[in-house]
Design an enzyme around this catalytic site. Structure first.
Site, mmCIF file in Angstrom:
data_model
loop_
_atom_site.group_PDB
_atom_site.id
_atom_site.type_symbol
_atom_site.label_atom_id
_atom_site.label_comp_id
_atom_site.label_asym_id
_atom_site.label_seq_id
_atom_site.Cartn_x
_atom_site.Cartn_y
_atom_site.Cartn_z
ATOM 1 N N GLY A 83 43.159 43.107 37.543
ATOM 2 C CA GLY A 83 41.891 43.780 37.293
ATOM 3 C C GLY A 83 41.780 44.495 35.959
ATOM 4 N N ASP B 213 41.856 49.318 36.512
ATOM 5 C CA ASP B 213 40.434 48.970 36.405
ATOM 6 C C ASP B 213 39.558 49.988 37.124
ATOM 7 O OD1 ASP B 213 41.342 48.200 38.927
ATOM 8 O OD2 ASP B 213 40.507 46.180 38.853
ATOM 9 N N ASP C 11 39.707 53.520 43.718
ATOM 10 C CA ASP C 11 38.840 53.608 44.888
ATOM 11 C C ASP C 11 39.532 54.515 45.905
ATOM 12 O OD1 ASP C 11 36.952 53.120 46.840
ATOM 13 O OD2 ASP C 11 37.526 51.051 47.199
ATOM 14 N N PHE D 210 30.169 48.059 45.636
ATOM 15 C CA PHE D 210 31.149 47.112 45.119
ATOM 16 C C PHE D 210 30.670 46.595 43.771
ATOM 17 C CE2 PHE D 210 33.661 43.283 44.775
ATOM 18 C CZ PHE D 210 34.891 43.741 45.216
ATOM 19 N N ARG E 69 35.249 38.187 36.896
ATOM 20 C CA ARG E 69 36.075 39.005 35.998
ATOM 21 C C ARG E 69 35.631 38.851 34.556
ATOM 22 N NH1 ARG E 69 40.473 40.889 38.935
ATOM 23 N NH2 ARG E 69 41.442 39.499 40.433
#
Ligand code: IMP
Ligand code: MG
Length: 193
Positions: free
Chosen positions: A57, A113, A116, A165, A178
């Site tokens: 990520g 990245d 969360d 998301f 990506r």
């Protein structure tokens, strides 16, 4: 007399057509990443820190961030799967390829990245701390504080994002998106599985 029908080739839809909304533009990302690089330059003057990219990520963020830093840095990476295939969101990330360089006595900046729940970073911070770095800090492109389940200290943060998301700039949905140059929200009908 009717004209013969012309068959005009329709352009293939691009991945951008799956995006409902751009949350952070490529321009805003570039500007913010420059600010983070300048802060790292100031904070680690003369220290030659090690940037440890959490793949996959953080690949795009790390590639941009390192090029805004004007002093020497060393690069390392760890390949993790936060949500190993076929499992529910797991608390322990699976380490697929571990960091290969010696960080004992060095200043380490983990580059991620998005933070969360915080479980991925928590686990990596614990693992790297056992290798005796001089310091260990985190640079995260995005912070999603609403998802936090375990506290993690974030020294450098690009942007806060809402409880949604997001994809692009390295972040994926089922391996896709990506390569979008911005951070966006997916359309409902693009969310398969
Ligand atoms: P955490 O362990 O819950 O903090 O999240 C770990 C990883 O989940 C992140 O490094 C991302 O790879 C992925 N992730 C979390 N939220 C998102 C999102 O909104 N979009 C894409 N990937 C995400
Ligand atoms: Mg990640």
């Amino acid at each position: 007399m009717s004209q013969p029908e012309l068959s005009v080739p329709r352009p293939e839809p691009t991945i951008s057509s799956d995006i409902a909304k751009v949350l952070i533009s490529a321009h805003a990302l570039a500007q913010r990443v420059h600010e983070l690089g300048a802060a790292i330059d100031r904070d680690f003057a003369g220290q030659e820190p090690v940037l440890v990219t959490i793949l996959q990520g953080a690949l795009v963020f790390a590639a941009d961030l390192m090029r805004t830093i004007q002093h020497h840095v060393l690069l390392g990476s760890v390949l993790v799967s936060s949500y190993p295939i076929g499992t529910e969101r797991s608390k322990e990330p699976e380490i697929i390829a571990d960091l290969q360089i010696d960080i004992r006595g060095r200043h380490v900046i983990l580059v991620d990245d998005i933070v969360d729940s915080g479980h991925t970073l928590r686990a990596l911070l614990n693992r790297l701390q056992r290798r005796d770095p001089a310091s260990l800090s985190v640079a995260a492109c995005l912070d999603k504080p609403s998802g936090r389940e375990t506290p993690v200290p974030l020294r450098y943060v690009g942007f806060e994002v809402p409880d949604a998301f997001v994809v692009g700039y390295g972040l994926d949905h089922s391996g896709r998106y990506r390569n979008l140059p911005y951070i966006g929200l997916l359309r409902e009908n693009a969310i398969r599985d």
